[in-house]
Design a protein around this motif. Structure first.
Motif, PDB file in Angstrom:
ATOM      1  N   GLU A  77      -4.785  20.426   2.170  1.00 33.18           N
ATOM      2  CA  GLU A  77      -4.039  19.184   2.278  1.00 33.18           C
ATOM      3  C   GLU A  77      -4.681  18.247   3.287  1.00 33.18           C
ATOM      4  OE1 GLU A  77       0.422  20.923   1.226  1.00 33.18           O
ATOM      5  OE2 GLU A  77       0.048  19.951   3.145  1.00 33.18           O
ATOM      6  N   LEU A  78      -4.645  16.965   2.983  1.00 33.88           N
ATOM      7  CA  LEU A  78      -5.156  15.935   3.872  1.00 33.88           C
ATOM      8  C   LEU A  78      -3.980  15.188   4.482  1.00 33.88           C
ATOM      9  CD1 LEU A  78      -7.933  14.421   1.542  1.00 33.88           C
ATOM     10  CD2 LEU A  78      -8.119  16.355   3.101  1.00 33.88           C
ATOM     11  N   SER A  79      -4.027  14.995   5.798  1.00 32.33           N
ATOM     12  CA  SER A  79      -2.932  14.280   6.460  1.00 32.33           C
ATOM     13  C   SER A  79      -3.495  13.478   7.615  1.00 32.33           C
ATOM     14  CB  SER A  79      -1.868  15.262   6.971  1.00 32.33           C
ATOM     15  OG  SER A  79      -2.416  16.145   7.939  1.00 32.33           O
ATOM     16  N   TRP A  80      -2.710  12.502   8.083  1.00 34.69           N
ATOM     17  CA  TRP A  80      -3.131  11.663   9.191  1.00 34.69           C
ATOM     18  C   TRP A  80      -1.900  11.137   9.934  1.00 34.69           C
ATOM     19  CZ3 TRP A  80      -4.230  10.924   4.062  1.00 34.69           C
ATOM     20  CH2 TRP A  80      -3.457   9.979   3.387  1.00 34.69           C
ATOM     21  N   ASP A  81      -2.107  10.830  11.174  1.00 38.29           N
ATOM     22  CA  ASP A  81      -1.055  10.262  12.011  1.00 38.29           C
ATOM     23  C   ASP A  81      -1.544   8.898  12.467  1.00 38.29           C
ATOM     24  OD1 ASP A  81       1.083   9.743  13.635  1.00 38.29           O
ATOM     25  OD2 ASP A  81       0.534  11.183  15.208  1.00 38.29           O
ATOM     26  N   TRP A  82      -1.361   7.917  11.602  1.00 41.43           N
ATOM     27  CA  TRP A  82      -1.943   6.580  11.835  1.00 41.43           C
ATOM     28  C   TRP A  82      -1.049   5.553  11.185  1.00 41.43           C
ATOM     29  CZ3 TRP A  82      -5.387   3.284   8.586  1.00 41.43           C
ATOM     30  CH2 TRP A  82      -6.052   2.296   9.337  1.00 41.43           C
ATOM     31  N   GLU A  83      -0.535   4.647  11.949  1.00 39.77           N
ATOM     32  CA  GLU A  83       0.382   3.635  11.438  1.00 39.77           C
ATOM     33  C   GLU A  83      -0.090   2.240  11.854  1.00 39.77           C
ATOM     34  OE1 GLU A  83       2.923   3.741   9.437  1.00 39.77           O
ATOM     35  OE2 GLU A  83       2.964   5.914   9.171  1.00 39.77           O
ATOM     36  N   PRO A  84      -1.095   1.705  11.164  1.00 43.22           N
ATOM     37  CA  PRO A  84      -1.542   0.356  11.489  1.00 43.22           C
ATOM     38  C   PRO A  84      -0.474  -0.653  11.088  1.00 43.22           C
ATOM     39  CG  PRO A  84      -2.580   1.084   9.468  1.00 43.22           C
ATOM     40  CD  PRO A  84      -1.816   2.263   9.995  1.00 43.22           C
ATOM     41  N   PRO A  85      -0.496  -1.830  11.665  1.00 45.12           N
ATOM     42  CA  PRO A  85       0.526  -2.831  11.325  1.00 45.12           C
ATOM     43  C   PRO A  85       0.403  -3.279   9.873  1.00 45.12           C
ATOM     44  CG  PRO A  85      -1.199  -3.790  12.696  1.00 45.12           C
ATOM     45  CD  PRO A  85      -1.432  -2.319  12.691  1.00 45.12           C
ATOM     46  N   ALA A  86       1.540  -3.598   9.284  1.00 50.98           N
ATOM     47  CA  ALA A  86       1.566  -4.099   7.908  1.00 50.98           C
ATOM     48  C   ALA A  86       1.283  -5.592   7.892  1.00 50.98           C
ATOM     49  CB  ALA A  86       2.924  -3.819   7.276  1.00 50.98           C
ATOM     50  N   SER A  87       0.722  -6.043   6.786  1.00 46.69           N
ATOM     51  CA  SER A  87       0.458  -7.465   6.616  1.00 46.69           C
ATOM     52  C   SER A  87       1.483  -8.056   5.663  1.00 46.69           C
ATOM     53  CB  SER A  87      -0.954  -7.687   6.060  1.00 46.69           C
ATOM     54  OG  SER A  87      -1.144  -9.043   5.702  1.00 46.69           O
ATOM     55  N   LEU A  88       2.035  -9.189   6.027  1.00 42.13           N
ATOM     56  CA  LEU A  88       2.975  -9.879   5.156  1.00 42.13           C
ATOM     57  C   LEU A  88       2.264 -10.782   4.153  1.00 42.13           C
ATOM     58  CD1 LEU A  88       5.695 -10.891   7.781  1.00 42.13           C
ATOM     59  CD2 LEU A  88       5.660  -8.892   6.258  1.00 42.13           C
ATOM     60  N   ALA A  89       0.947 -10.962   4.357  1.00 43.00           N
ATOM     61  CA  ALA A  89       0.201 -11.910   3.524  1.00 43.00           C
ATOM     62  C   ALA A  89      -0.655 -11.238   2.463  1.00 43.00           C
ATOM     63  CB  ALA A  89      -0.691 -12.781   4.412  1.00 43.00           C
ATOM     64  N   ALA A  90      -0.758  -9.907   2.497  1.00 41.55           N
ATOM     65  CA  ALA A  90      -1.671  -9.235   1.572  1.00 41.55           C
ATOM     66  C   ALA A  90      -1.076  -7.905   1.120  1.00 41.55           C
ATOM     67  CB  ALA A  90      -3.024  -9.002   2.242  1.00 41.55           C
ATOM     68  N   ARG A  91      -1.456  -7.497  -0.085  1.00 39.44           N
ATOM     69  CA  ARG A  91      -1.057  -6.192  -0.616  1.00 39.44           C
ATOM     70  C   ARG A  91      -2.204  -5.224  -0.393  1.00 39.44           C
ATOM     71  NH1 ARG A  91      -0.166  -9.633  -5.057  1.00 39.44           N
ATOM     72  NH2 ARG A  91       2.004 -10.306  -5.310  1.00 39.44           N
ATOM     73  N   GLN A  92      -2.053  -4.365   0.576  1.00 42.39           N
ATOM     74  CA  GLN A  92      -3.089  -3.359   0.808  1.00 42.39           C
ATOM     75  C   GLN A  92      -2.472  -2.110   1.400  1.00 42.39           C
ATOM     76  OE1 GLN A  92      -6.086  -4.017   3.782  1.00 42.39           O
ATOM     77  NE2 GLN A  92      -7.539  -2.648   2.819  1.00 42.39           N
ATOM     78  N   THR A  93      -2.902  -0.965   0.897  1.00 43.47           N
ATOM     79  CA  THR A  93      -2.443   0.294   1.454  1.00 43.47           C
ATOM     80  C   THR A  93      -2.857   0.412   2.916  1.00 43.47           C
ATOM     81  OG1 THR A  93      -2.577   2.705   1.292  1.00 43.47           O
ATOM     82  CG2 THR A  93      -4.539   1.464   0.648  1.00 43.47           C
ATOM     83  N   ARG A  94      -2.055   1.109   3.680  1.00 42.31           N
ATOM     84  CA  ARG A  94      -2.417   1.392   5.065  1.00 42.31           C
ATOM     85  C   ARG A  94      -2.882   2.835   5.224  1.00 42.31           C
ATOM     86  NH1 ARG A  94       2.435   0.156   8.688  1.00 42.31           N
ATOM     87  NH2 ARG A  94       3.654   0.729   6.849  1.00 42.31           N
ATOM     88  N   ALA A  95      -3.027   3.545   4.120  1.00 41.46           N
ATOM     89  CA  ALA A  95      -3.517   4.922   4.160  1.00 41.46           C
ATOM     90  C   ALA A  95      -5.042   4.920   4.195  1.00 41.46           C
ATOM     91  CB  ALA A  95      -3.025   5.690   2.939  1.00 41.46           C
ATOM     92  N   PRO A  96      -5.648   5.737   5.048  1.00 35.25           N
ATOM     93  CA  PRO A  96      -7.117   5.780   5.080  1.00 35.25           C
ATOM     94  C   PRO A  96      -7.728   6.437   3.857  1.00 35.25           C
ATOM     95  CG  PRO A  96      -6.211   7.440   6.545  1.00 35.25           C
ATOM     96  CD  PRO A  96      -5.046   6.634   6.052  1.00 35.25           C
ATOM     97  N   ILE A  97      -6.916   7.232   3.125  1.00 39.41           N
ATOM     98  CA  ILE A  97      -7.406   7.922   1.937  1.00 39.41           C
ATOM     99  C   ILE A  97      -6.365   7.801   0.828  1.00 39.41           C
ATOM    100  CG2 ILE A  97      -7.989  10.173   0.933  1.00 39.41           C
ATOM    101  CD1 ILE A  97      -9.265  10.973   3.494  1.00 39.41           C
ATOM    102  N   GLY A  98      -6.816   7.473  -0.369  1.00 40.91           N
ATOM    103  CA  GLY A  98      -5.978   7.479  -1.550  1.00 40.91           C
ATOM    104  C   GLY A  98      -6.498   8.517  -2.525  1.00 40.91           C
ATOM    105  N   LEU A  99      -6.155   8.386  -3.793  1.00 43.39           N
ATOM    106  CA  LEU A  99      -6.613   9.373  -4.760  1.00 43.39           C
ATOM    107  C   LEU A  99      -6.630   8.800  -6.172  1.00 43.39           C
ATOM    108  CD1 LEU A  99      -3.855  10.405  -6.423  1.00 43.39           C
ATOM    109  CD2 LEU A  99      -3.465  11.567  -4.265  1.00 43.39           C
ATOM    110  N   HIS A 100      -7.384   9.482  -7.009  1.00 44.70           N
ATOM    111  CA  HIS A 100      -7.345   9.296  -8.454  1.00 44.70           C
ATOM    112  C   HIS A 100      -6.822  10.606  -9.048  1.00 44.70           C
ATOM    113  CE1 HIS A 100      -9.518   5.477  -8.673  1.00 44.70           C
ATOM    114  NE2 HIS A 100     -10.383   5.945  -7.796  1.00 44.70           N
ATOM    115  N   VAL A 101      -5.999  10.538 -10.056  1.00 44.21           N
ATOM    116  CA  VAL A 101      -5.478  11.758 -10.664  1.00 44.21           C
ATOM    117  C   VAL A 101      -6.597  12.483 -11.396  1.00 44.21           C
ATOM    118  CG1 VAL A 101      -3.145  10.841 -10.862  1.00 44.21           C
ATOM    119  CG2 VAL A 101      -4.765  10.482 -12.731  1.00 44.21           C
TER     120      VAL A 101
END
Length: 235
Positions: A77-101
């Motif tokens: 399992e991959l995990s992280w403890d990182w909570e960067p600020p959210a942007s109100l002007a853009a749609r972007q994940t705040r996760a450092p890693i995503g995935l493809h099924v």
């Protein structure tokens, strides 16, 4: 050649910036011996890969993109403890890693187990290239020490200059456990001009054969000849 990199205002200073690859050389290269006794050759000293200019140039070429946050790998399992600020002007994940099924990698020879996801390193930087220039993104060259394998792709960053390019990768070391630290190289980018190639294949002429012989003799007499004579000056 100038490349432009931009991140969301809320993240500036919080995510690692892309850097020239030459400033991100691996520790194992620095630690590698320059000369090594060879048992195969009866103890004779041989030059190590540290003295191979083409290998060093490949490690140093282009731009290195780096992992945004510490990622812990434990029991698959991959995990992280990182909570960067959210942007109100853009749609972007705040996760450092995503995935493809897994189904998205069906039919490709990557050795991916049927139930394993393809991870995707999040890139928080747009890339703007000069007109006519694309970027080839690939696994950091010669970095077989990394537990993942970033897949190669090319993007026309002179046109797609306002969007994010993320980096899919295969997790190739199921036994790895520990922390991938923020700043780990995850992709190396190379600007490439979009120009048609013309291939000219022919046997060597007498003059070309003589020039080839001169080079071969010179390399035999002086192992450092390529670095001193034929290698271009690096910026």
């Amino acid at each position: 050649m100038k490349l432009g990199f931009r991140c969301l205002p809320e993240l500036f200073g919080l995510v690692p910036e892309p850097v020239p690859a030459r400033s991100s050389l691996p520790d194992w290269l620095r630690a590698a011996p320059a000369m090594i006794p060879s048992e195969t050759l009866g103890g004779a000293q041989v030059r190590g890969l540290k003295q191979c200019p083409p290998l060093i140039d490949a490690l140093s070429l282009g731009v290195m993109f780096r992992l945004a946050a510490d990622v812990t790998v434990q029991e698959g399992e991959l995990s992280w403890d990182w909570e960067p600020p959210a942007s109100l002007a853009a749609r972007q994940t705040r996760a450092p890693i995503g995935l493809h099924v897994p189904e998205q990698a069906a039919g490709v020879p990557f050795g991916l187990p049927p139930d394993q996801f393809v991870i995707k390193f999040t890139n928080f930087w747009t890339v703007a290239a000069p007109e006519g220039v694309s970027l080839l993104f690939t696994h950091p060259l010669n970095r077989e020490d990394l537990p993942f394998k970033t897949l190669a792709g090319m993007v026309d960053c002179d046109r797609f200059r306002d969007g994010f390019v993320h980096f899919p990768a295969i997790w190739r070391d199921p036994g790895f456990e520990g922390v991938l630290p923020a700043g780990t190289p995850v992709a190396q980018g190379f600007p490439i001009r979009r120009e048609a190639l013309e291939l000219d294949c022919a046997p060597m002429s007498p003059a070309e054969l003589a020039a080839h012989g001169k080079v071969q003799d010179g390399l035999q007499d002086d192992p450092g000849l390529y670095r001193k004579t034929y290698r271009a000056t690096r910026a």
